[in-house]
Design an enzyme around this catalytic site. Sequence first.
Site, short mmCIF file in Angstrom:
data_model
loop_
_atom_site.label_atom_id
_atom_site.label_comp_id
_atom_site.label_asym_id
_atom_site.label_seq_id
_atom_site.Cartn_x
_atom_site.Cartn_y
_atom_site.Cartn_z
N LYS A 125 0.83 -1.21 0.00
CA LYS A 125 0.00 0.00 0.00
C LYS A 125 0.87 1.27 0.00
CE LYS A 125 -2.77 -2.50 -0.61
NZ LYS A 125 -3.54 -2.56 -1.87
N ARG A 138 3.17 14.93 -12.79
CA ARG A 138 2.70 15.13 -14.16
C ARG A 138 1.69 16.29 -14.22
NH1 ARG A 138 -0.30 10.44 -15.16
NH2 ARG A 138 -0.43 10.95 -17.38
N GLN A 143 -6.84 14.89 -10.67
CA GLN A 143 -7.03 13.47 -10.34
C GLN A 143 -6.77 13.18 -8.86
OE1 GLN A 143 -8.23 11.22 -12.61
NE2 GLN A 143 -8.47 13.10 -13.80
N HIS A 151 -8.42 6.78 0.02
CA HIS A 151 -8.16 5.36 -0.19
C HIS A 151 -6.71 5.01 0.08
CE1 HIS A 151 -7.84 1.42 -2.03
NE2 HIS A 151 -6.85 1.90 -2.75
N LYS A 205 -12.28 -0.72 -20.78
CA LYS A 205 -12.11 0.30 -19.73
C LYS A 205 -13.33 0.41 -18.81
CE LYS A 205 -11.41 5.30 -19.32
NZ LYS A 205 -11.14 6.54 -20.09
N THR A 209 -15.02 -0.55 -13.61
CA THR A 209 -15.89 -0.10 -12.53
C THR A 209 -16.84 -1.21 -12.13
OG1 THR A 209 -15.78 2.17 -13.36
CG2 THR A 209 -17.55 1.66 -11.82
N GLN A 212 -15.02 -3.56 -9.98
CA GLN A 212 -14.90 -3.00 -8.63
C GLN A 212 -16.18 -3.23 -7.83
OE1 GLN A 212 -12.28 -2.10 -7.31
NE2 GLN A 212 -11.06 -0.61 -8.41
#
Length: 284
Positions: A125, A138, A143, A151, A205, A209, A212
Amino acid sequence: MANNSSLASRAVLIYDEWIKAADPRVGDWLLMSSPVPHTMIIASYIYFVTTLGPRIMENRKPFDLKKPMIVYNLSIVGLSLYLIYEFLMSGWANGYSYQCDLVDYSNSPLAIRMARACWLYYFSKFIEMLDTIFFVLRKKNSQVSFLHVYHHSIMPFTWWFGVKFAAGGLGTFHALLNSIVHVIMYSYYALAALGPAYQKYLWWKKYMTTIQLIQFVMVTAHIGQFFLMKDCPYQFPIFLYVIGLYGLIFLVLFLNFYYHAYTKGKRLPKVQAQNGSGPHKKQQ
């Protein structure tokens, strides 16, 4: 001053009494002797990605981290595959019932193997904090969301207690699932980091989700069994409450994300393609 001294002394006594229940096998492992070092690392991470890093990068050009990101993502895939193997061989494919699986505190090879797998998962982690650091370097500051930082901060913090007190048993099922999900996710990120020529291979892509969401449902259902069992003497039930609550919170957050990103027809920003997790970053 006297009251403050009294409170401090009481806190030390409570901590000393509480730590007596810790697993003696992990006491001298890296970062496991005290919660202070890893708490300082997490605090430094939060400060860097939310304040110091953006300030340093404010008047600088974004770093080109394409090659480091490819290596990093593939390394996480490899590490996750190894963790899957270790979790399976130390319990989940070698004796666990997927119901009331207790922590084995013995020094048997299998019990020690599970404890070491838990520690490695915990340590991973900290490695994954590089996700956010890449964003900052970057200049992809949009983001660095609350969900993303939350998290990456809460996972190592809570897992220290998991390794310290309950390295094994039914409380590790979500770590196995999360490692499986990470193989899929970081494979996607590695492909995305290769550039536009590989976009045609990223048609799946939107399904990340969904993967998840399935993960959270499975975690919640597995932990939920404990509350329906008449007799399951799991040694530290508090961890099961934490895991169950964590699974439910992220299930709601990801359902909300899925609704706005797909059901309402909104498309994900392209920037999410390269370790660009908004909420579809990882979970556990």
